[in-house]
Motif scaffolding. Structure first.
Motif, PDB file in Angstrom:
ATOM      1  N   LYS A 105       0.543  -1.050   0.129  1.00  0.00           N
ATOM      2  CA  LYS A 105      -0.063  -0.127   0.100  1.00  0.00           C
ATOM      3  C   LYS A 105       0.775   1.338   0.111  1.00  0.00           C
ATOM      4  CE  LYS A 105      -3.525   2.327   2.706  1.00  0.00           C
ATOM      5  NZ  LYS A 105      -4.421   2.330   3.958  1.00  0.00           N
ATOM      6  N   PHE A 106       0.426   2.219  -0.763  1.00  0.00           N
ATOM      7  CA  PHE A 106       0.627   3.745  -0.741  1.00  0.00           C
ATOM      8  C   PHE A 106      -0.017   4.566  -0.220  1.00  0.00           C
ATOM      9  CE2 PHE A 106       4.105   3.800  -4.342  1.00  0.00           C
ATOM     10  CZ  PHE A 106       4.538   2.424  -4.197  1.00  0.00           C
ATOM     11  N   GLY A 107      -0.116   5.104   1.017  1.00  0.00           N
ATOM     12  CA  GLY A 107      -1.041   6.060   1.766  1.00  0.00           C
ATOM     13  C   GLY A 107      -1.408   5.338   2.996  1.00  0.00           C
ATOM     14  N   THR A 108      -2.615   5.737   3.574  1.00  0.00           N
ATOM     15  CA  THR A 108      -3.327   6.810   2.812  1.00  0.00           C
ATOM     16  C   THR A 108      -2.728   8.144   2.857  1.00  0.00           C
ATOM     17  OG1 THR A 108      -4.880   7.038   5.024  1.00  0.00           O
ATOM     18  CG2 THR A 108      -5.573   5.665   3.325  1.00  0.00           C
ATOM     19  N   GLU A 109      -1.859   8.553   3.734  1.00  0.00           N
ATOM     20  CA  GLU A 109      -1.416   9.741   3.964  1.00  0.00           C
ATOM     21  C   GLU A 109      -0.322  10.000   2.786  1.00  0.00           C
ATOM     22  OE1 GLU A 109      -2.801   8.544   7.847  1.00  0.00           O
ATOM     23  OE2 GLU A 109      -1.476   7.809   6.453  1.00  0.00           O
ATOM     24  N   SER A 110      -0.415  11.163   2.182  1.00  0.00           N
ATOM     25  CA  SER A 110       0.284  11.423   0.924  1.00  0.00           C
ATOM     26  C   SER A 110       0.651  12.870   0.818  1.00  0.00           C
ATOM     27  CB  SER A 110      -0.471  10.909  -0.022  1.00  0.00           C
ATOM     28  OG  SER A 110      -1.626  11.885  -0.352  1.00  0.00           O
ATOM     29  N   THR A 111       1.026  13.614   2.069  1.00  0.00           N
ATOM     30  CA  THR A 111       1.507  14.822   1.929  1.00  0.00           C
ATOM     31  C   THR A 111       2.427  15.411   1.195  1.00  0.00           C
ATOM     32  OG1 THR A 111       0.557  15.209   4.250  1.00  0.00           O
ATOM     33  CG2 THR A 111       2.000  16.937   3.524  1.00  0.00           C
ATOM     34  N   GLY A 112       3.683  14.538   1.244  1.00  0.00           N
ATOM     35  CA  GLY A 112       4.798  14.862   0.315  1.00  0.00           C
ATOM     36  C   GLY A 112       4.537  14.043  -0.912  1.00  0.00           C
ATOM     37  N   GLY A 113       4.231  12.714  -0.632  1.00  0.00           N
ATOM     38  CA  GLY A 113       4.096  12.028  -1.864  1.00  0.00           C
ATOM     39  C   GLY A 113       5.041  10.836  -1.848  1.00  0.00           C
ATOM     40  N   PHE A 114       5.144  10.268  -3.234  1.00  0.00           N
ATOM     41  CA  PHE A 114       6.070   9.150  -3.651  1.00  0.00           C
ATOM     42  C   PHE A 114       6.693   9.087  -4.921  1.00  0.00           C
ATOM     43  CE2 PHE A 114       1.702   8.157  -1.509  1.00  0.00           C
ATOM     44  CZ  PHE A 114       2.345   7.895  -0.185  1.00  0.00           C
ATOM     45  N   ARG A 115       7.633   8.771  -4.946  1.00  0.00           N
ATOM     46  CA  ARG A 115       8.668   9.015  -6.101  1.00  0.00           C
ATOM     47  C   ARG A 115       9.526   7.911  -6.210  1.00  0.00           C
ATOM     48  NH1 ARG A 115       9.997  15.047  -6.610  1.00  0.00           N
ATOM     49  NH2 ARG A 115      11.569  14.754  -5.070  1.00  0.00           N
ATOM     50  N   ASN A 116      10.089   7.654  -7.446  1.00  0.00           N
ATOM     51  CA  ASN A 116      11.056   6.553  -7.875  1.00  0.00           C
ATOM     52  C   ASN A 116      11.061   5.579  -6.924  1.00  0.00           C
ATOM     53  OD1 ASN A 116      11.831   8.764  -9.652  1.00  0.00           O
ATOM     54  ND2 ASN A 116      13.479   9.623  -8.071  1.00  0.00           N
ATOM     55  N   MET A 126      -3.561   8.431  -3.404  1.00  0.00           N
ATOM     56  CA  MET A 126      -3.298   9.703  -3.151  1.00  0.00           C
ATOM     57  C   MET A 126      -4.305  10.661  -2.724  1.00  0.00           C
ATOM     58  SD  MET A 126       0.131  10.287  -3.729  1.00  0.00           S
ATOM     59  CE  MET A 126       0.358  11.884  -4.103  1.00  0.00           C
ATOM     60  N   VAL A 127      -4.513  10.856  -1.853  1.00  0.00           N
ATOM     61  CA  VAL A 127      -5.807  11.738  -1.202  1.00  0.00           C
ATOM     62  C   VAL A 127      -5.415  12.994  -0.479  1.00  0.00           C
ATOM     63  CG1 VAL A 127      -7.298   9.739  -1.540  1.00  0.00           C
ATOM     64  CG2 VAL A 127      -6.171  10.424   0.787  1.00  0.00           C
ATOM     65  N   ASP A 128      -4.055  13.396  -0.185  1.00  0.00           N
ATOM     66  CA  ASP A 128      -4.000  14.330   0.704  1.00  0.00           C
ATOM     67  C   ASP A 128      -2.817  15.216   0.025  1.00  0.00           C
ATOM     68  OD1 ASP A 128      -5.431  13.415   3.021  1.00  0.00           O
ATOM     69  OD2 ASP A 128      -3.965  12.108   3.656  1.00  0.00           O
ATOM     70  N   GLY A 129      -2.941  15.521  -1.223  1.00  0.00           N
ATOM     71  CA  GLY A 129      -2.097  16.423  -1.864  1.00  0.00           C
ATOM     72  C   GLY A 129      -0.706  15.220  -2.259  1.00  0.00           C
ATOM     73  N   GLY A 130       0.400  15.903  -2.360  1.00  0.00           N
ATOM     74  CA  GLY A 130       1.458  15.506  -2.874  1.00  0.00           C
ATOM     75  C   GLY A 130       1.478  14.895  -4.266  1.00  0.00           C
ATOM     76  N   ILE A 131       2.739  14.018  -4.455  1.00  0.00           N
ATOM     77  CA  ILE A 131       2.925  13.634  -5.936  1.00  0.00           C
ATOM     78  C   ILE A 131       3.308  12.207  -5.795  1.00  0.00           C
ATOM     79  CG2 ILE A 131       5.167  14.339  -5.917  1.00  0.00           C
ATOM     80  CD1 ILE A 131       5.193  14.715  -8.827  1.00  0.00           C
ATOM     81  N   MET A 132       2.667  11.347  -6.560  1.00  0.00           N
ATOM     82  CA  MET A 132       3.039   9.919  -6.875  1.00  0.00           C
ATOM     83  C   MET A 132       3.531   9.848  -8.402  1.00  0.00           C
ATOM     84  SD  MET A 132       0.653   6.275  -7.096  1.00  0.00           S
ATOM     85  CE  MET A 132       0.214   6.647  -5.095  1.00  0.00           C
ATOM     86  N   GLU A 133       4.794   9.473  -8.711  1.00  0.00           N
ATOM     87  CA  GLU A 133       5.429   9.565  -9.712  1.00  0.00           C
ATOM     88  C   GLU A 133       6.475   8.414 -10.057  1.00  0.00           C
ATOM     89  OE1 GLU A 133       6.765  13.123 -11.409  1.00  0.00           O
ATOM     90  OE2 GLU A 133       8.336  13.402  -9.606  1.00  0.00           O
ATOM     91  N   ASN A 134       6.746   7.843 -11.182  1.00  0.00           N
ATOM     92  CA  ASN A 134       7.775   7.073 -11.289  1.00  0.00           C
ATOM     93  C   ASN A 134       7.843   5.750 -10.312  1.00  0.00           C
ATOM     94  OD1 ASN A 134       8.545   9.076 -13.142  1.00  0.00           O
ATOM     95  ND2 ASN A 134      10.215   9.859 -11.663  1.00  0.00           N
ATOM     96  N   ARG A 146      -9.038  13.756  -0.151  1.00  0.00           N
ATOM     97  CA  ARG A 146      -9.609  14.252   1.485  1.00  0.00           C
ATOM     98  C   ARG A 146      -9.119  15.652   1.881  1.00  0.00           C
ATOM     99  NH1 ARG A 146      -7.201   9.378   5.143  1.00  0.00           N
ATOM    100  NH2 ARG A 146      -5.292  10.492   4.543  1.00  0.00           N
ATOM    101  N   ALA A 147      -7.804  15.877   1.296  1.00  0.00           N
ATOM    102  CA  ALA A 147      -7.293  16.939   1.647  1.00  0.00           C
ATOM    103  C   ALA A 147      -7.231  16.945   3.357  1.00  0.00           C
ATOM    104  CB  ALA A 147      -8.074  18.128   1.126  1.00  0.00           C
TER     105      ALA A 147
END
Length: 524
Positions: free
Chosen positions: A259-270, A301-309, A331-332
């Motif tokens: 799982k990625f999340g639910t919290e995603s303020t900064g996000g996930f990359r690479n 991704m529900v709290d902003g942030g970026i999910m990429e790569n 969700r913000a």
């Protein structure tokens, strides 16, 4: 005359280097400072003295011999590794009062209540926990007496909590029975987790591993079984979880295996994930979720942030209700009380391949964004999904609620318009070499695309029934190719089009038991 001088200089250099090396690597056995492995003595002070002495001498290992050592919170220091020998169990004592609140330098969602641990480290470097021994948190003894948030999360310590640490190594150990998440790595760098086993079925919120705003992380050869989420990437602060490799692991979870999340303020990359098995839990009774799990892979991704790569490959999924769930919502939720409201997040460049999933239920897998937050550039290839089936033909026309601000879950929309994969609010999705089937008849389409553009369906093999309206359902789509796909069972049409369907090419598909390619009308 210089030769004796040079010999003496070299000798002194070797001697001083040896002394320095010994100073830097002074291993300490906890019994030296009075620890007793009798299962009764509370050894907190003795263990902490051992850690402090080891750190003061330059670092090394704090060794636990065989025995049963009881302890409350201990604080790990730089250059110190806890080593648990074969036959050793380190057990957390009962009682939340034995686990003082810790203050950390990273503002994060949970900072006001999730701040206790059996083993804690903050801004430490070159630290570790290793060895074939066991750490047990006695998590079931920490009772929850309220359902009120955040009170229900309080006074339940993590087993391991490392914050803003660098060069972290956790290897070989057996982790058991936390009162909360098993291990939380927050804002750490250069983390290696290898060869550990995890069993976490003793309390609510019993996650397996939580990597939170960390970078340069390698997780390998983990065998884990948890009631709540399994391998979990989070972003409860402004920090991005990035540069992460996960491989050769076996996960079981009553909730979400990966799982990625639910919290995603900064996000996930690479993030690269490969060679993973997600299977039913050995624990049949549940606190949350289902015995076989809610989802195999959930990217949220529900709290902003970026999910990429994001690259995920070579995954065997056995049992969870939903094999794959990708969600961009809103969700913000702010990560701290004083933080600004997060904007809508970004999800793009997600590639998933070589996945076999069996035992899925009636729900269906999905990739769902929002009308004002489109998921971009997704590829799914060489994927096989077998589900239970059970829905009737009219289920394909069911209108889904937006649920933009809801907690994201793979089953949040109920049975989807397609039994295999439902795609909505996506730009740029390629589905290649995908096999979709069911064990009990399902009259929905295998694939449904809605409000989606720049798509390609190629090499799909899909099951259907005589009552199926169409194998493929396209609603308000544009710029796509549907080619080289096959359906060898009956259906009324190969494709059902609804709304706009501009610039869509349909060619070279095989469907010998379906006489009509398309309904060619717009359903009102």
């Amino acid at each position: 005359m210089l030769k004796p001088f040079l010999i003496m200089r070299n000798y002194l250099f070797i001697l001083l280097t040896s002394i320095s090396t010994l100073t830097r690597a002074a291993d300490v056995e906890v019994t030296t400072y009075g620890a007793k492995g009798d299962g009764l003595t509370v050894n907190t002070t003795a263990i902490q003295k051992s850690i402090d002495a080891c750190a003061a001498s330059g670092g090394g290992k704090v060794i636990f011999p065989a025995g049963h050592f009881m302890s409350a919170t201990v604080v790990l220091k730089s250059n110190v590794t806890l080593y648990l020998s074969d036959g050793c169990t380190l057990t957390g004592v009962k009682g939340a009062a034995n686990y003082p609140y810790q203050q950390v330098s990273i503002p994060f969602y949970g900072e006001n209540w999730a701040k206790q641990a059996l083993i804690f480290a903050h801004k430490a470097e070159n630290i570790g926990i290793e060895g074939p021994g066991t750490i047990d948190g006695q998590g079931a003894s920490f009772e929850i007496n309220t359902i009120k948030k955040p009170d229900r999360y309080m006074n339940r310590p993590y087993l391991i909590w490392f914050v803003a640490c660098k060069k972290v190594s956790v290897k070989q150990v057996h982790l058991r029975n936390s009162a909360f998440w098993m291990q939380h790595y927050l804002g750490c760098e250069d983390v290696v987790i290898d060869g550990i086993s995890i069993w976490n079925h003793s309390n609510k919120n019993n996650d397996m591993i939580d990597i939170d705003g960390c970078k340069n992380v390698r997780i390998t050869n983990v065998n884990g079984d948890s009631d709540d989420d399994g391998l979990t990437l989070k972003s409860t602060s402004k920090l991005i979880s990035e540069n992460i490799v996960i491989s050769n692991c076996v996960f079981s979870s009553h909730c979400n295996g990966l799982k990625f999340g639910t919290e995603s303020t900064g996000g996930f990359r690479n993030v690269t994930i490969s060679n993973i098995v997600i299977k039913p839990s050995a624990q049949l009774t549940t606190i949350y979720g289902k015995p076989a799990g809610n989802s195999g892979i959930s990217l949220e991704m529900v709290d902003g942030g970026i999910m990429e790569n994001i690259s995920i490959s070579n995954v065997a999924i056995d049992g969870p209700q939903v094999p794959l769930f990708i969600r961009l919502g809103n969700r913000a939720r702010k990560h701290t009380d004083n933080a600004a409201d997060p904007g809508i997040g970004v999800a793009r460049n997600i590639h998933i391949s070589n996945v076999t999933a069996t035992g899925a239920d009636i729900t269906g897998s999905s990739v769902i964004g929002l009308e004002n937050a489109i998921i971009e550039n997704v590829s799914l290839s060489n994927i096989s999904i077998s589900s239970s089936g059970g829905a009737k033909a009219d289920a394909m026309f069911r209108k889904l609620e937006t649920l933009a601000d809801h907690y994201p879950e793979a089953t949040m929309f109920g049975p989807l318009p397609a039994y295999g994969l439902y795609v909505k609010h996506v730009k740029g999705i390629r589905l290649n070499d995908i096999r979709l089937s069911f064990t009990g008849d399902d009259e929905r389409p295998a694939i449904a695309l809605e409000n989606t553009s720049d798509f390609e369906l190629r090499g799909l093999n899909m099951a259907s029934t005589a009552n199926t309206n169409a194998a493929v359902y396209l609603k308000n789509v544009a710029n796509g190719f549907v080619t080289a796909n096959s359906v060898y069972t009956p259906a009324k049409y190969f494709i059902w089009k609804e709304g706009a369907a501009g610039n869509v090419s349909v060619s070279n598909n095989q469907h010998p038991k379906i006489k009509s390619v398309s309904n060619q009308t717009t359903k009102k």
